[in-house]
Enzyme design. Sequence first.
Site, mmCIF file in Angstrom:
data_model
loop_
_atom_site.group_PDB
_atom_site.id
_atom_site.type_symbol
_atom_site.label_atom_id
_atom_site.label_comp_id
_atom_site.label_asym_id
_atom_site.label_seq_id
_atom_site.Cartn_x
_atom_site.Cartn_y
_atom_site.Cartn_z
ATOM 1 N N HIS A 86 -54.580 -2.277 -6.249
ATOM 2 C CA HIS A 86 -56.060 -2.020 -5.648
ATOM 3 C C HIS A 86 -55.380 -1.500 -4.121
ATOM 4 C CE1 HIS A 86 -56.782 -6.099 -3.415
ATOM 5 N NE2 HIS A 86 -57.134 -4.916 -2.548
ATOM 6 N N ASP A 222 -54.020 -8.028 -10.894
ATOM 7 C CA ASP A 222 -54.145 -6.649 -9.724
ATOM 8 C C ASP A 222 -52.849 -6.777 -8.805
ATOM 9 O OD1 ASP A 222 -54.668 -5.572 -7.377
ATOM 10 O OD2 ASP A 222 -57.147 -6.237 -6.762
ATOM 11 N N SER A 652 -54.518 -7.930 1.042
ATOM 12 C CA SER A 652 -54.381 -7.903 0.281
ATOM 13 C C SER A 652 -52.906 -7.475 -0.256
ATOM 14 C CB SER A 652 -55.941 -6.627 -0.478
ATOM 15 O OG SER A 652 -57.083 -6.905 -0.250
#
Length: 717
Positions: A86, A222, A652
């Site tokens: 992402h 991810d 992240s």
Amino acid sequence: MRRLSFVLLATILFLGKAVADEGMWLPSLIHKLNITEMQQMGLQLSAEDIYSINNSSLKDAVVALDRGSCTAELISGNGLLLTNHHCGYGEIQSHSSVENDYLQYGFWANSYEEELPNPGKSVTFLVRIEDVTDKVLAEVTDDMSEEERRRKTYSTIRELESEAKGDTHYETYVRNFFNSNQYHLFVTETFKDIRMVGTPPNALGKFGGDTDNWMWPRHTADFMLFRVYSGPDGKPADYSEDNIPYQPNYFLPISLQGINEGDFAMVMGYPGGTNRYKTSYGVQYTMDVTNPVRVEVREEKLRIIDDYMASGQKARIQYASKYARSSNYYKYSIGQNRGLENLNIIEKKKNLEDEFTRWVNASSERREKYGNVLDNIAGFYNNIEANRAQEYMAEAMVRGPEIFMFAYRALPMYRLLGDKDFNPDFLEMAKSRITDGIDAFYKDYHAKTDRKVAAALMKLYADNVDPKYHPAFFQEVQKRYKGDFDRYTERMFKRSVFNDKEELMDFLENPKLKTLEKDMAFQAASDIFEKFRELNDLAGENSELLDVGNRLFVAGLMEMQQDKKFYPDANSTMRLTYGQVLDYEPRDGVIYKYYTTTDGYLEKEIPGDDEFHVPERMKELLYSRDFGRYANDDGELVACFITNNDITGGNSGSPVINANGELIGIAFDGNWEAMSSDIAFEPDLQRCINVDIRFVLWVIDKYAGATHLINEMMIVE
């Protein structure tokens, strides 16, 4: 009775607890504040191994992606960079087309020549940190006004930054900490030639979609890979075919030894922002204004975008990244309010403020310095009408429809054309302001969808905000269109050159003032931004009360609790957090195990569903159970695991590192039960969700067949 692992039991007996050490710590200070406790928890490294300015260390492998929007880590001596799927979603989307749909099918470069450049992408390395608090505050006195203090600190900071930069290519900046009670200087190095190397398809990298976002258990691959390139001299350089893969000072070795409950785990990265020292008044504002406005506006915007994306492959590709950006914090805001309420955070904040007040009142000296602090903070929030309008304006008008922000680029040209004696060179500069990035903008722009967004969000703004805060053109909507924003936007888009690339380029060939004077989108944008500036000024009228109050409140807390180790709020500077691999109990009678396996892909599968579709190749591989060296001791392929590390947005893509300094996972999310964590850390519930590095390698190796990338890495069996 629950079974505790031997490691976890030993940890509890030794430390008397099994909770994370709350805090996002500056790596330059861990030798003073944290290293002893970290080593007691199992860390085998020294503070110098983690942060050093004289030798290579872990900090040299961890980078800020795009100035801190995410984190990434180097995993090879040839600049191979690992982050979240992402975090690179915008680049995947920008390279995708109907012919090459990398969102749906993934992408893997088989050589350096096949790696895809990404204009505007950057990674920033930390060179060093220096505490400059004493220097910044050397000439600051208590009797200064806030404006005098601001001018003095600003002047000193500029001098320190300039001195630190010298004649180097480094970047230097000073950040304030603890609400301007402390200051640190950062020296960094930024590389701008970043190329896309590999990404799994959405069905793996985004498995679970919005439904699973912020949730545990999780089964999402991810991750994606970039590569950092430098000039031939090893220094930062703009994109060039002559550039070479960057040779880093350090990169992370990768462990295949896996994880067990109670294992030490630390996360290094660039958390974006927390507000742990926010008062009850600020929390109440967040719950009553900021989050509800964001949810209301984005819910409507997402509904419209979703309808368009369902119309076909081109539409899905165009708006995939936009939808993802908007939906992430839409759901976050819902969860944060829920968490703040469930955990009774306002009451806990009030209890601390009551304790602070009693401490202040116990001393005349403290009353003089801190006696008005909480009253000043409360005073800022007494009249929030303008603040609410500002929040609606930012969400519904500035960040809502795309056409207003884009049309507003023409303001310098509009001003020039109104001056009969303008310099033609300035006009070319004004043109370039409009044309910069124009191809990328219209590639992913659908005027009919944006018109629907504009109509819906303008009506929402009109319905929820006092008319005295409406932009000027709203009067025309009421008089000529009887308040029908749908009719108004139909005419607005027809009478604008900004809704179509060809019309805009024709205008730029021979720009006329009259065209912009009659362009309804440009005129609306001008009204919007004029009102937005006015709202910002109104909302900021009492900001000095808040700034002084927050600074003195934190200073007072640190003075009141002198035995406590304080950590600063996150502000997109490098931080380190440490904790353990642990399960948790989200509610009565429910225990969430600390890891998931790829069996969850098959269990969650909904064929053809956007969120839970499993590709045939993935199913074949999972059913064959050919996990090889990536399996755990029970023959399972671990997909994700959780730790109690203290993280937030910006983390992240952060590396999750074991006690030996080896990479074991990539942080990519927080859990639903602790969505209040940006404001209040909750040790019993807060968990960091990570993709297991063995799953990452298995996807690269077995699913994608990109073994050449595996061969670049230093893997510890």
